[in-house]
Design an enzyme around this catalytic site. Structure first.
Site, PDB file in Angstrom:
ATOM      1  N   GLY A  33       0.827  -1.198   0.000  1.00  8.17           N
ATOM      2  CA  GLY A  33       0.000   0.000   0.000  1.00  8.17           C
ATOM      3  C   GLY A  33       0.858   1.242   0.000  1.00  8.17           C
ATOM      4  O   GLY A  33       2.006   1.219   0.432  1.00  8.17           O
ATOM      5  N   LYS A  34       0.294   2.329  -0.491  1.00 10.33           N
ATOM      6  CA  LYS A  34       1.020   3.594  -0.522  1.00 10.33           C
ATOM      7  C   LYS A  34       0.020   4.731  -0.485  1.00 10.33           C
ATOM      8  O   LYS A  34      -1.068   4.631  -1.034  1.00 10.33           O
ATOM      9  CB  LYS A  34       1.877   3.698  -1.785  1.00 10.33           C
ATOM     10  CG  LYS A  34       2.789   4.932  -1.794  1.00 10.33           C
ATOM     11  CD  LYS A  34       3.623   4.967  -3.054  1.00 10.33           C
ATOM     12  CE  LYS A  34       4.644   6.100  -2.995  1.00 10.33           C
ATOM     13  NZ  LYS A  34       3.991   7.426  -2.887  1.00 10.33           N
ATOM     14  N   GLY A  35       0.398   5.808   0.179  1.00 10.64           N
ATOM     15  CA  GLY A  35      -0.459   6.980   0.245  1.00 10.64           C
ATOM     16  C   GLY A  35       0.363   8.239   0.266  1.00 10.64           C
ATOM     17  O   GLY A  35       1.564   8.224   0.003  1.00 10.64           O
ATOM     18  N   PHE A  40       1.364  10.073   2.680  1.00 10.26           N
ATOM     19  CA  PHE A  40       2.397  10.261   3.700  1.00 10.26           C
ATOM     20  C   PHE A  40       2.892   8.962   4.299  1.00 10.26           C
ATOM     21  O   PHE A  40       3.398   8.935   5.410  1.00 10.26           O
ATOM     22  CB  PHE A  40       1.903  11.200   4.816  1.00 10.26           C
ATOM     23  CG  PHE A  40       0.658  10.739   5.530  1.00 10.26           C
ATOM     24  CD1 PHE A  40      -0.588  11.129   5.070  1.00 10.26           C
ATOM     25  CD2 PHE A  40       0.725   9.949   6.663  1.00 10.26           C
ATOM     26  CE1 PHE A  40      -1.736  10.728   5.730  1.00 10.26           C
ATOM     27  CE2 PHE A  40      -0.417   9.541   7.325  1.00 10.26           C
ATOM     28  CZ  PHE A  40      -1.652   9.937   6.856  1.00 10.26           C
ATOM     29  N   GLY A  41       2.792   7.881   3.563  1.00  9.57           N
ATOM     30  CA  GLY A  41       3.321   6.642   4.102  1.00  9.57           C
ATOM     31  C   GLY A  41       3.214   5.484   3.138  1.00  9.57           C
ATOM     32  O   GLY A  41       2.537   5.562   2.116  1.00  9.57           O
ATOM     33  N   ASP A  45     -14.965   8.324   9.462  1.00  2.10           N
ATOM     34  CA  ASP A  45     -14.547   8.133   8.064  1.00  2.10           C
ATOM     35  C   ASP A  45     -14.904   6.721   7.597  1.00  2.10           C
ATOM     36  O   ASP A  45     -14.083   6.027   6.995  1.00  2.10           O
ATOM     37  CB  ASP A  45     -13.055   8.392   7.917  1.00  2.10           C
ATOM     38  CG  ASP A  45     -12.664   8.764   6.484  1.00  2.10           C
ATOM     39  OD1 ASP A  45     -13.573   9.096   5.696  1.00  2.10           O
ATOM     40  OD2 ASP A  45     -11.475   8.722   6.159  1.00  2.10           O
TER      41      ASP A  45
END
Length: 426
Positions: A27-29, A31-32, A140
């Site tokens: 996974g990637k976003g 800020f991490g 959320d």
């Protein structure tokens, strides 16, 4: 580097690379990144979320909030947190590994039957019932934040914007969430409580049935105007009456008349249509087959420019960072943040009244406008000056941008109402 001092704790001198072995990135976003990993001491498979605190300075309070909330949770319906470690500027957050993907992943091969949907919703409700009993609001809820184990267990994730209700603070008025799933009272910045999660659950139910939430074809800014103004969304199409009634119950615009999670667990759609969670492994297998056939190889993510992205692997991402309206931090991480395993007595995070709309609405809108001007050969200087004016105003008066947005929403709603009234009287 001063804000890193708040991470000083017994694990700060421990090298996480000695304790854990990183495997594939899953996974990637913004800020991490998240890796599948192995705990070298127990040989247990874990998820390792690695965040560069220097690059994610604006999200530090979200990170702290996620750690604080997860460290207080002890439920089979909430993603388990094992501890955090700081190495230089990199924060390692060790989580339970959930290899079944997200509920959003499971939608990609095609529509879900109601039995699958009811089973997923039942497990989400169990997680919400636990959170609400602990006086916590998720804020959320959506398919992307619902993760599954390879055995079909369903768990809530992404607590970066979760809130704590205290005895003296029965309702919150913080503007957070993801626009398409946000309750009307949250958008209007009225006081709200755990019933906001029930609205988001109703939108998630439609998302599970249709593959996307209502109004997904509209700009998020437009959606923020429409949700408080329009009638609640309904579940259209060939669906059972109990399912439609379940959605209708969740999407009551008056939160006082929305049922609680505990009450919804007794709803006939949940009691009649659900099966054991192991039944959900059929969806996980379907998703794996779909991926193995070459579907979903092209990522629409902004982060897809990294070579050899393992998010396209067999399991799919188990931790994503979708666009969410999150409180913008004014302060940094407080000293004493729980970074070394569960601490039930941790205090709720206190947030400073900074405007959330800067990062979630103002900057994205200006970004789109500047891109359009560039494509048409126009200059962007005036747009940049206007964008900077928002930032300067926020520095001198924190929260002013949110107040402006609230007034704009109210004004547009009144204008739309007046225009509709004039049209109907002609």
């Amino acid at each position: 580097m001063a804000h890193l001092r708040g991470f000083a704790n017994q694990h700060s001198r421990v090298d996480p690379e000695e304790l854990f072995t990183k495997l594939d990135r899953i996974g990637k976003g913004s800020f991490g990144e998240v890796y599948k990993g192995i705990d070298n001491r127990t040989k247990e498979v874990v998820a390792i979320k690695i965040i560069d605190l220097e690059e994610a300075e604006d999200e530090i309070e979200d990170i702290q909030q996620e750690i604080t909330v997860l460290s207080q949770c002890d439920s089979p319906y909430i993603t388990r947190y094992f501890g955090s470690y700081l190495k230089s500027t990199k924060l390692w957050i060790i989580m339970e590994y959930l290899g079944g993907g997200s509920a959003l992943d499971l939608l990609k091969p095609g529509p879900l039957e109601e039995t699958y949907i009811a089973t997923i919703l039942r497990e989400i409700l169990k997680g919400l019932d636990y959170l609400h009993s602990e006086r916590k609001i998720h804020r959320d809820i959506k398919a992307a934040n619902v993760l599954l184990s390879e055995q079909g267990d369903v768990k809530l994730a992404d607590f970066g914007v979760a809130g704590q209700l205290t005895d003296t603070q029965i309702k919150r008025n913080t503007f957070v969430g993801t626009p398409f799933w946000m309750a009307p009272e949250v958008i209007k910045q009225s006081a709200y409580d755990f019933k906001a999660d029930i609205w988001s659950l109703g939108i998630t139910a439609i998302e599970l049935a249709k593959g996307e939430p209502p109004n997904s074809d509209l700009h998020p800014m437009r959606v923020l105007f429409l949700i408080p103004k329009n009638s609640p969304p309904t579940l259209e199409g060939h669906h059972s009456k109990p399912f439609k009634e379940f959605v209708e119950a969740c999407l009551n615009k008056d939160p006082r008349f929305r049922p609680t999670a505990k009450e919804l667990l007794k709803h006939k759609f949940i009691t009649r249509y659900t099966k054991k969670t192991s039944f959900l492994t059929e969806l996980i297998d379907r998703y794996k087959r779909w991926r193995s056939e070459g579907h979903g190889e092209e990522s629409s993510s902004e982060d897809s420019d990294i070579d050899g992205d393992p998010e396209d692997g067999e399991q799919g991402p188990i931790w994503t960072f979708p666009p969410t309206i999150r409180p913008s931090p004014h302060g940094k991480l407080h000293k004493g943040t729980a970074l070394h395993g569960p601490q039930k007595s941790a205090e709720p995070v206190k947030r400073q009244p900074r405007s959330q709309c800067l990062s979630t609405l103002v900057r994205p809108v200006f970004g789109e406008l500047k891109e359009k001007h560039k494509q048409s050969g126009g200059g962007v200087g005036a747009l940049e000056e206007l964008e900077n004016a928002f930032s300067l105003a926020e520095e001198s008066c924190p929260g002013i941008s949110d107040k402006l947005m609230a007034h704009l929403v109210e004004r547009v709603q009144r204008f739309s109402h007046s225009r509709n009234h004039l049209t109907s009287t002609r």
